[in-house]
Design a protein around this motif. Structure first.
Motif, PDB file in Angstrom:
ATOM      1  N   GLU A 438       0.832  -1.211   0.000  1.00 59.68           N
ATOM      2  CA  GLU A 438       0.000   0.000   0.000  1.00 59.68           C
ATOM      3  C   GLU A 438       0.869   1.264   0.000  1.00 59.68           C
ATOM      4  O   GLU A 438       0.515   2.276  -0.607  1.00 59.68           O
ATOM      5  N   LEU A 439       2.029   1.179   0.684  1.00 61.33           N
ATOM      6  CA  LEU A 439       2.918   2.327   0.729  1.00 61.33           C
ATOM      7  C   LEU A 439       3.944   2.306  -0.408  1.00 61.33           C
ATOM      8  O   LEU A 439       4.258   3.351  -0.972  1.00 61.33           O
ATOM      9  N   SER A 440       4.450   1.152  -0.738  1.00 61.00           N
ATOM     10  CA  SER A 440       5.500   1.106  -1.758  1.00 61.00           C
ATOM     11  C   SER A 440       4.957   1.303  -3.166  1.00 61.00           C
ATOM     12  O   SER A 440       5.686   1.733  -4.066  1.00 61.00           O
ATOM     13  N   CYS A 561      12.100  -1.793   1.153  1.00 60.97           N
ATOM     14  CA  CYS A 561      10.653  -1.628   1.019  1.00 60.97           C
ATOM     15  C   CYS A 561       9.904  -2.950   1.092  1.00 60.97           C
ATOM     16  O   CYS A 561       8.680  -2.971   0.901  1.00 60.97           O
ATOM     17  N   ASP A 562      10.625  -4.052   1.346  1.00 60.15           N
ATOM     18  CA  ASP A 562       9.957  -5.360   1.349  1.00 60.15           C
ATOM     19  C   ASP A 562      10.074  -6.097   2.681  1.00 60.15           C
ATOM     20  O   ASP A 562       9.832  -7.303   2.753  1.00 60.15           O
ATOM     21  N   ASP A 563      10.417  -5.359   3.744  1.00 59.53           N
ATOM     22  CA  ASP A 563      10.460  -5.991   5.067  1.00 59.53           C
ATOM     23  C   ASP A 563       9.067  -5.938   5.681  1.00 59.53           C
ATOM     24  O   ASP A 563       8.799  -5.186   6.628  1.00 59.53           O
ATOM     25  N   SER A 564       8.183  -6.746   5.131  1.00 60.80           N
ATOM     26  CA  SER A 564       6.799  -6.721   5.598  1.00 60.80           C
ATOM     27  C   SER A 564       6.665  -7.325   6.991  1.00 60.80           C
ATOM     28  O   SER A 564       5.741  -6.972   7.734  1.00 60.80           O
ATOM     29  N   ILE A 565       7.571  -8.218   7.354  1.00 58.26           N
ATOM     30  CA  ILE A 565       7.485  -8.837   8.686  1.00 58.26           C
ATOM     31  C   ILE A 565       7.600  -7.785   9.783  1.00 58.26           C
ATOM     32  O   ILE A 565       6.857  -7.794  10.771  1.00 58.26           O
ATOM     33  N   ASN A 566       8.522  -6.847   9.588  1.00 52.43           N
ATOM     34  CA  ASN A 566       8.736  -5.803  10.593  1.00 52.43           C
ATOM     35  C   ASN A 566       8.024  -4.495  10.254  1.00 52.43           C
ATOM     36  O   ASN A 566       8.043  -3.560  11.051  1.00 52.43           O
ATOM     37  N   SER A 567       7.406  -4.425   9.062  1.00 46.67           N
ATOM     38  CA  SER A 567       6.743  -3.189   8.604  1.00 46.67           C
ATOM     39  C   SER A 567       7.695  -1.997   8.671  1.00 46.67           C
ATOM     40  O   SER A 567       7.354  -0.925   9.175  1.00 46.67           O
ATOM     41  N   VAL A 568       8.887  -2.191   8.121  1.00 45.66           N
ATOM     42  CA  VAL A 568       9.910  -1.146   8.078  1.00 45.66           C
ATOM     43  C   VAL A 568      10.126  -0.721   6.634  1.00 45.66           C
ATOM     44  O   VAL A 568      10.190  -1.555   5.724  1.00 45.66           O
ATOM     45  N   PHE A 569      10.234   0.585   6.432  1.00 46.35           N
ATOM     46  CA  PHE A 569      10.579   1.154   5.135  1.00 46.35           C
ATOM     47  C   PHE A 569      11.820   2.013   5.313  1.00 46.35           C
ATOM     48  O   PHE A 569      11.980   2.694   6.335  1.00 46.35           O
ATOM     49  N   ILE A 585      14.022   6.329   7.601  1.00 47.96           N
ATOM     50  CA  ILE A 585      13.630   4.987   8.048  1.00 47.96           C
ATOM     51  C   ILE A 585      12.352   5.106   8.860  1.00 47.96           C
ATOM     52  O   ILE A 585      12.276   5.895   9.807  1.00 47.96           O
ATOM     53  N   GLY A 586      11.349   4.339   8.492  1.00 52.21           N
ATOM     54  CA  GLY A 586      10.087   4.346   9.214  1.00 52.21           C
ATOM     55  C   GLY A 586       9.750   2.978   9.765  1.00 52.21           C
ATOM     56  O   GLY A 586       9.782   1.972   9.034  1.00 52.21           O
ATOM     57  N   ASN A 587       9.454   2.923  11.054  1.00 56.55           N
ATOM     58  CA  ASN A 587       9.007   1.691  11.705  1.00 56.55           C
ATOM     59  C   ASN A 587       7.520   1.821  11.970  1.00 56.55           C
ATOM     60  O   ASN A 587       7.102   2.591  12.847  1.00 56.55           O
ATOM     61  N   PHE A 588       6.694   1.095  11.238  1.00 55.25           N
ATOM     62  CA  PHE A 588       5.251   1.261  11.303  1.00 55.25           C
ATOM     63  C   PHE A 588       4.577   0.282  12.263  1.00 55.25           C
ATOM     64  O   PHE A 588       3.385   0.009  12.142  1.00 55.25           O
ATOM     65  N   GLY A 650       7.808   5.034  14.735  1.00 52.77           N
ATOM     66  CA  GLY A 650       8.665   6.206  14.640  1.00 52.77           C
ATOM     67  C   GLY A 650       9.325   6.337  13.286  1.00 52.77           C
ATOM     68  O   GLY A 650       9.498   5.355  12.553  1.00 52.77           O
ATOM     69  N   LEU A 651       9.728   7.559  12.970  1.00 49.89           N
ATOM     70  CA  LEU A 651      10.445   7.843  11.732  1.00 49.89           C
ATOM     71  C   LEU A 651      11.733   8.568  12.059  1.00 49.89           C
ATOM     72  O   LEU A 651      11.734   9.527  12.845  1.00 49.89           O
ATOM     73  N   LEU A 652      12.824   8.116  11.453  1.00 52.13           N
ATOM     74  CA  LEU A 652      14.133   8.722  11.622  1.00 52.13           C
ATOM     75  C   LEU A 652      14.581   9.345  10.309  1.00 52.13           C
ATOM     76  O   LEU A 652      14.374   8.767   9.229  1.00 52.13           O
ATOM     77  N   ILE A 653      15.192  10.515  10.388  1.00 55.73           N
ATOM     78  CA  ILE A 653      15.856  11.123   9.236  1.00 55.73           C
ATOM     79  C   ILE A 653      17.320  11.276   9.610  1.00 55.73           C
ATOM     80  O   ILE A 653      17.658  11.984  10.566  1.00 55.73           O
TER      81      ILE A 653
END
Length: 666
Positions: A438-440, A561-569, A585-588, A650-653
């Motif tokens: 949905e995001l990628s 963009c494919d770490d669906s297990i951890n929902s990380v982008f 980096i976003g941890n959803f 959280g989101l990190l820049i």
């Protein structure tokens, strides 16, 4: 018996005696108010400044001051100006008709501030009253008369802004837009319903500066009869609503914004207009501005009329309106509402409810041509302005130049990004692993148009709830999710738009009848959201990698963009010259992730310049103590990598800092 000294008889006028006021004035009044060139331009559909001739304009004839009037009503038998001077009765101040269907004339001693309407007699003898389509000012609703107003002589002081605007290519500049409804941003405490434009100017500009926005977008301030339409059912295409003051008050507001280095965008509605009796519908007793066939001329969703874009005089009316707001009011561009409804003949219609075009297709060829002409003429006349389309379909080339087959807009709202992102955020984090795409998905089409990423008023009305209330989880997770959403919006390619109140993290959806929930200021969680939005605005405006390449694929690359297990982008944003970049980096999920390795393109120290989970934003303060050093370990196809503690939701820049040295080797 002679007729009124300033009017000739119209065709089929009843033989009524009128007072003679002097043959000299009568002869002078007969001078043409339109040149043959102007009348020809009106018939061709490419006259951009009809407001200089049509409507009500202060004038003087043979030393007598008054107002000249001109209105297009080709199928009327008679047209009169009615006002207090003739007790609002048809039959004294007649206008004269031309071969182009324009009725014009001069009313002596009619001065600025006087209200008026047109009284028209139709072909069947019926009489009806209409507001002036080209009125510059209107009575406060529920009254519907037009008002004579002189737009000239405002002391503009925004020359520096206009010069800078003309030289600016906004595609590679930061644009972060604060969308507001002037009637409900703040309200007076003295019992009045609204602040004036002048009163709003200082307080709003100070706030916008504090928050770091580059532009204000006003929801439609064209005159409209019903507050609940928010201005989207326009009756005055040249008249700023009198709810907030006079035309000069609006000019003061825009001038004040420009002197404070803030742009102002105008929300323009050329797709439809209301059926109110005083408005444009059946203006001269016939379907003049609208199509006669409801399958093409009536909008089923909004109960409004649709403009007849195949009629040149209608295109003139709309084209001139677009130019008017930039010419006379110095607006910096137009956000054009409901473009999709203009492009498709079958928009919101079932089979049999619409008429195909001449080729049998569903495209509204006349509206398409109008939009192309409008964009071409606007950008030719006013370099540096913006035209932004609210267009919700996959129509190709909305923001491409007309000479390349596009519609000619600078930018287009990315409704797909908005819908996909909010749908993803609505999922409980435990289920997000099933919806990674949905995001990628957005990046497959992200550079096919020049996109604005909108979180607009449409997302917080009609029972949808506020953005904060739409977030899943307990209260802590709702705030964290909202911070994550804003961080994601500001780091993805595209210009930014946020509707007022979103930065306050309101619990309640927007209500146009009351002001924003300013009482939330002082609450730690809500203040944290507001502080984060302000910091994101400032970072976006100063970090080249976040704005220079909003519309070019070279400025973006996925890292993870494919770490669906951890929902990380994770992704990289790069500046035009590739000298500056940031890692996002976003941890959803609400699960902190320690030691998460992310590939990076360069060696060095990576400074944590934004952490949406920081304590100052109301977060749990999980992070990386200001930054981390890279390691010579390949990850995600890159030669270097960094190991991070990812905060929950959280989101990190992260930005490489050249001044930092590599850590000492053991």
């Amino acid at each position: 018996m002679g007729h009124s000294s300033h009017f000739e008889t119209s065709r089929d006028r009843p033989k009524t005696p009128w007072r003679l006021e002097g043959q000299q004035n009568q002869a002078q009044a007969r001078r043409p108010l339109f040149t043959s060139a102007e009348l020809h331009a009106l018939k061709t559909g490419m006259h951009c400044t009809m407001y200089n001739s049509m409507g009500a304009h202060l004038d003087e004839v043979d030393g007598i001051k008054g107002t000249r009037f001109a209105v297009w009503a080709p199928n009327a038998r008679e047209v009169c100006v009615i006002s207090d001077k003739n007790h609002w009765k048809h039959g004294e101040h007649y206008l004269n008709s031309s071969d182009a269907g324009v009725w014009s004339g001069f009313v002596p001693n009619m001065s600025e501030g006087e209200a008026y309407k047109y009284s028209l007699r139709g072909q069947n003898g019926e009489f009806f009253e209409k507001s002036d389509p080209y009125a510059f000012y209107s009575e406060l609703r529920p009254k519907t008369a037009s008002i004579v107003y002189n737009l000239e002589n405002f002391p503009w002081q925004d020359e520096q802004w206009l010069e800078k605007r003309e030289k600016t290519n906004w595609h590679d500049q930061p644009i972060t837009i604060y969308e507001i409804h002037p009637g409900s941003w703040k309200r007076p405490k003295d019992g009045r319903q609204f602040y004036t434009y002048r009163e709003l100017a200082k307080e709003l500009v100070e706030y916008v500066h504090q928050m770091g926005y580059t532009h204000i977008q006003l929801m439609p301030i064209t005159e409209h009869p019903f507050d609940g339409s928010w201005g989207y059912q326009t009756t005055g295409y040249y008249s700023p609503t009198s709810r907030f003051g006079t035309p000069h008050d609006l000019m003061y507001f825009i001038d004040y914004c420009h002197q404070s280095d803030i742009g102002v965008l105008f929300d323009w509605v050329p797709g439809h207009f209301p059926t109110d009796g005083h408005s444009l519908g059946r203006f001269d007793g016939t379907c003049l501005y609208e199509h006669a066939d409801p399958r093409k001329g009536f909008h089923p969703d909004w109960g409004t009329y649709i403009f007849n874009y195949g009629r040149n005089e209608v295109c003139d009316f709309l084209l001139s309106s677009a130019h008017f707001w930039i010419d006379k009011y110095h607006f910096d561009g137009l956000r054009v509402d409901a473009v999709a409804s203009m492009l498709y003949l079958d928009y919101s219609r079932e089979e049999g409810e619409w008429l195909p075009n001449s080729s049998g297709g569903r495209e509204n060829l006349e509206a398409i041509e109008f939009l192309k002409n409008a964009n071409t003429s606007l950008h030719g006349a006013y370099p540096g302005i913006l035209t932004i389309a609210e267009e919700s379909t996959s129509w190709g080339g909305v923001s491409h130049p007309v000479y390349n087959g596009g519609l000619g807009f600078n930018m287009k709202w990315d409704m797909g990004w908005m819908n996909d992102t909010l749908r993803y955020m609505h999922f409980d984090p435990i289920y997000r692993s099933h919806h990674q795409g949905e995001l990628s998905f957005r990046m497959i089409y992200a550079f096919t148009e020049n996109f604005v990423l909108p979180l607009s008023h449409d997302e917080v009305v009609h029972g949808k709830r506020s953005l904060l209330s739409q977030m899943p989880g307990d209260m802590w997770q709702q705030f964290a999710n909202l911070r994550l959403l804003y961080g994601y919006q500001y780091t993805m390619p595209g210009k930014k738009l946020l509707f007022m109140g979103g930065e306050l993290a309101q619990w309640h959806e927007w209500n146009h009848d009351s002001e924003l929930d300013w009482n939330l200021i002082g609450n730690e969680n809500h203040d944290g959201i507001r502080r984060l939005v302000g910091d994101l605005n400032q970072l976006y405006r100063t970090e080249k990698s976040l704005y220079e390449t909003d519309f070019t694929p070279e400025g973006f690359s996925w890292i993870q963009c494919d770490d669906s297990i951890n929902s990380v982008f994770a992704f990289q944003r790069k500046s035009t010259d590739d000298h500056e970049h940031v890692i996002v980096i976003g941890n959803f999920t609400p699960v902190p992730r320690e030691g998460y390795r992310i590939g990076v393109p360069k060696a060095g120290f990576y400074n944590e310049i934004i952490n949406s989970d920081a304590k100052i934003y109301g977060g749990s303060n999980i992070g990386n103590a200001g930054g981390v050093y890279s390691e010579k370990i390949n990850s995600h196809g890159l030669d270097y990598s960094i190991t991070l503690n990812l905060p929950p939701l959280g989101l990190l820049i992260m930005k490489p800092v050249s001044a930092k040295k590599e850590p000492p080797q053991e």
